[in-house]
Design an enzyme around this catalytic site. Structure first.
Site, PDB file in Angstrom:
ATOM      1  N   HIS A 224      -7.702  -5.300  -0.378  1.00 33.13           N
ATOM      2  CA  HIS A 224      -6.487  -4.497  -0.208  1.00 33.13           C
ATOM      3  C   HIS A 224      -5.560  -5.016   0.892  1.00 33.13           C
ATOM      4  O   HIS A 224      -4.352  -5.132   0.680  1.00 33.13           O
ATOM      5  CB  HIS A 224      -6.882  -3.050   0.093  1.00 33.13           C
ATOM      6  CG  HIS A 224      -5.714  -2.111   0.180  1.00 33.13           C
ATOM      7  ND1 HIS A 224      -4.949  -1.784  -0.911  1.00 33.13           N
ATOM      8  CD2 HIS A 224      -5.184  -1.439   1.239  1.00 33.13           C
ATOM      9  CE1 HIS A 224      -3.999  -0.940  -0.541  1.00 33.13           C
ATOM     10  NE2 HIS A 224      -4.111  -0.732   0.757  1.00 33.13           N
TER      11      HIS A 224
ATOM     12  N   ASP B 240      -9.107  -3.267  -5.491  1.00 30.78           N
ATOM     13  CA  ASP B 240      -9.060  -4.120  -4.300  1.00 30.78           C
ATOM     14  C   ASP B 240      -9.985  -3.626  -3.192  1.00 30.78           C
ATOM     15  O   ASP B 240      -9.851  -4.015  -2.033  1.00 30.78           O
ATOM     16  CB  ASP B 240      -7.627  -4.235  -3.775  1.00 30.78           C
ATOM     17  CG  ASP B 240      -7.002  -2.889  -3.417  1.00 30.78           C
ATOM     18  OD1 ASP B 240      -7.746  -1.921  -3.149  1.00 30.78           O
ATOM     19  OD2 ASP B 240      -5.761  -2.792  -3.397  1.00 30.78           O
TER      20      ASP B 240
ATOM     21  N   SER C  81       0.823  -1.202   0.000  1.00 29.49           N
ATOM     22  CA  SER C  81       0.000   0.000   0.000  1.00 29.49           C
ATOM     23  C   SER C  81       0.865   1.264   0.000  1.00 29.49           C
ATOM     24  O   SER C  81       1.752   1.405  -0.823  1.00 29.49           O
ATOM     25  CB  SER C  81      -0.957  -0.042   1.200  1.00 29.49           C
ATOM     26  OG  SER C  81      -1.913   0.986   1.126  1.00 29.49           O
TER      27      SER C  81
END
Length: 537
Positions: free
Chosen positions: A413, A388, A181
């Site tokens: 995610h 996601d 991320s």
């Protein structure tokens, strides 16, 4: 008899590569790995200067919201680009136990019952130790204060020191960076601003679910009304959405996650608001106003113009911070101009298959928004794109670098960090375990059990058992020719026989038929039908 059927199933599963040999626990020949988390992915402790007391403020369950407000709420200092706690006697520290892994493993180590929302790199750490990685020798973590900008000099200094420490601890081996991320933006800023150090210590960088062009829908709604990290009953024991909202408004990292206005979006993200306006004759008209990423700043500014908190008996205004936005725009230029050193390999893994907020809409034709300052009390609607659930695929793929590979993994995610298909790709690129010359992450596939039936009965002194199992192979490459089946079902048979007890004349036998159907639309169906017969004991 049951043993024979079990052996047949295991043989087929082994053939389908569902079962793998166990790896050695420690492999001293592996190159070191440094794990870098994203936003909210590190444990944060508050250190009180007066008493020296240190306690966790992110993540915790008991007393979470109150401690969050008193110890972690912050304000932005434009002179340094840093977010600092309202209480000047509190400093935020990231614990470094277990060579940095403690802070990024399970974010609330006190939880007795496991909870997905606080597991971060936990499953990946467990998996990598099975491959032979060893904490403190070849496996390390880098937690950081995720409130701060991804280019804050203090954070970059800490990352530089961590890279040097990992390099030395592993005997001078270059490092494999794995980011998740927002950690991908931190690594990319470091690569741009500390390129000499990056090139000296890093050999491979694997970015997972990185919002290279931002997460426009998710971040826009976060600015208006905040975000929740848990849902349902657990919200009562965790940080409230409102408390998290007040923190994030003063976090440069969140502004750096806004959608990039200069990116050539295939699907343009918008902020839409249904409004009611009067014409020159005083007649009311309802209309849908649409704002681009740059134009949405006006709406965000107006909607948060009266936002404030009560802290230590004082009312503190917390509007949309244009000073932070200016800083974030400069960060975006640094990210855009980052170059990959010639001897460093880059891999991009993005998550796909989920509806992901992209365009955010407030109000509707029946209930237009009368006051923008009330916007944060209105539940938004979304126009979704593939992604996601947080980061659109379009953003995650647009790294702007010369990637060795970009592959998509179906998943959410955060939960993608526990995905076995992701693990297969990492294991291959990290050269962990026995090499598989036939495996290629670019042409990976997933094998899913779709049916299982078994029945048995005794007839005339014989025990008869029948088994049926089916699998579906989902291929990433739908255009590859079907080399196995050549357009027709492939049929094979397996036969096993075993002596029962000490009598050679008493035998248990099993036979099975395996049918592999031709690939269709990226899917291939496999059937197993087996029958076993033995003397009933």
């Amino acid at each position: 008899m049951a043993v024979l059927l079990e052996e047949i199933v295991k043989s087929v599963e082994l053939w389908l590569k569902l079962i793998k040999k166990p790896e050695p626990y420690v492999d001293p020949n592996l190159d070191p790995v440094l794990l870098v988390p994203g936003v909210a992915g590190s444990i944060l402790n508050a250190v009180h200067e007066d008493t020296g007391k240190e306690e966790r403020v992110w993540v915790r369950i008991l007393g979470a919201d109150a401690k969050f407000q008193t110890d972690l709420w912050s304000f932005y200092d434009p002179s340094s680009g840093e977010t600092v706690c309202f209480d000047p006697k509190i400093k935020i520290k990231v614990p470094d136990e277990r060579n940095g892994l403690y802070a990024i493993d399970t974010l609330d180590p006190d939880m007795i019952i496991g909870c997905d929302s606080v597991y971060y790199f936990h499953d990946m750490i467990v998996e990598m130790t099975k491959w032979g990685f060893q904490e403190g020798k070849t496996l390390f973590g880098f937690g950081y204060d995720f409130r701060q900008s991804n280019r804050l000099p203090e954070t970059l200094d800490l990352l530089a020191a961590k890279l040097e420490a990992v390099y030395n601890a592993s005997g001078g081996k270059k490092i494999n960076l794995i980011s998740h991320s927002m950690g991908g933006l931190l690594v990319k800023c470091f690569m741009s601003l500390r390129s000499d150090i990056f090139e000296k210590y890093v050999q491979n960088w694997i970015a997972i679910a990185a919002p290279f062009q931002g997460a426009p829908g998710y971040v826009t709604s976060t600015f208006v009304s905040g975000m929740s990290f848990v849902n349902g009953w657990r919200e009562n024991f965790f940080i409230s959405k409102w408390s998290m909202h007040q923190l994030l408004i003063e976090c440069p990292s969140i502004y750096e996650l806004m959608g990039s206005p200069d990116f050539d979006w295939q699907h343009i993200p918008l902020l839409e608001v249904w409004r009611e306006k009067l014409d020159a004759d005083g007649n009311a008209h309802k209309m849908l106003e649409s704002y681009s990423l740059k134009g949405s700043v006006e709406i965000l500014t107006e909607s948060l113009s009266t936002n404030m908190i009560l802290h230590d008996g004082m009312d503190i205004p917390l509007p949309f911070n244009l000073e932070i936005l200016k800083w974030a725009n400069e960060t975006r230029e640094i990210l855009k101009n980052a170059k990959l050193p010639p001897h460093v390999k880059f891999y991009n893994i993005y998550a796909t298959g989920l509806e992901t907020p992209h365009t955010v809409c407030y109000g509707d034709a029946e209930n237009p928004v009368a006051d923008l300052q009330k916007l944060r009390f209105i539940e938004p609607k979304y126009v979704y794109v593939d992604g996601d659930g947080t980061v659109p695929v379009e953003s995650a793929m647009a790294d702007g670098l010369d990637a060795v590979a970009r592959i998509g993994v179906p998943g959410e995610h955060q939960r993608v960090l526990r995905d076995h298909r992701l693990f297969r790709s990492l294991k291959h690129w990290l050269k962990a375990g026995d090499p598989d010359p036939f495996y290629d992450p670019l042409n990976d596939y997933v094998i899913l059990p779709t049916a299982f039936e078994v029945e048995s009965h005794v007839d005339k002194g014989l025990q008869v058992a029948a088994l049926k199992e089916e699998w579906e192979i989902i291929s990433n490459d739908q255009n590859k020719p079907d080399e196995l089946c050549n357009g027709k079902p492939l049929v094979s048979s397996i036969t096993l026989s075993r002596v029962v007890g000490d009598c050679p004349s008493l035998r248990a036998e099993a036979c099975a038929t395996v049918i592999v159907h031709p690939q269709k639309e990226g899917k291939q169906h496999v059937e197993l039908n087996a029958l076993s017969i033995s003397v009933d004991a």
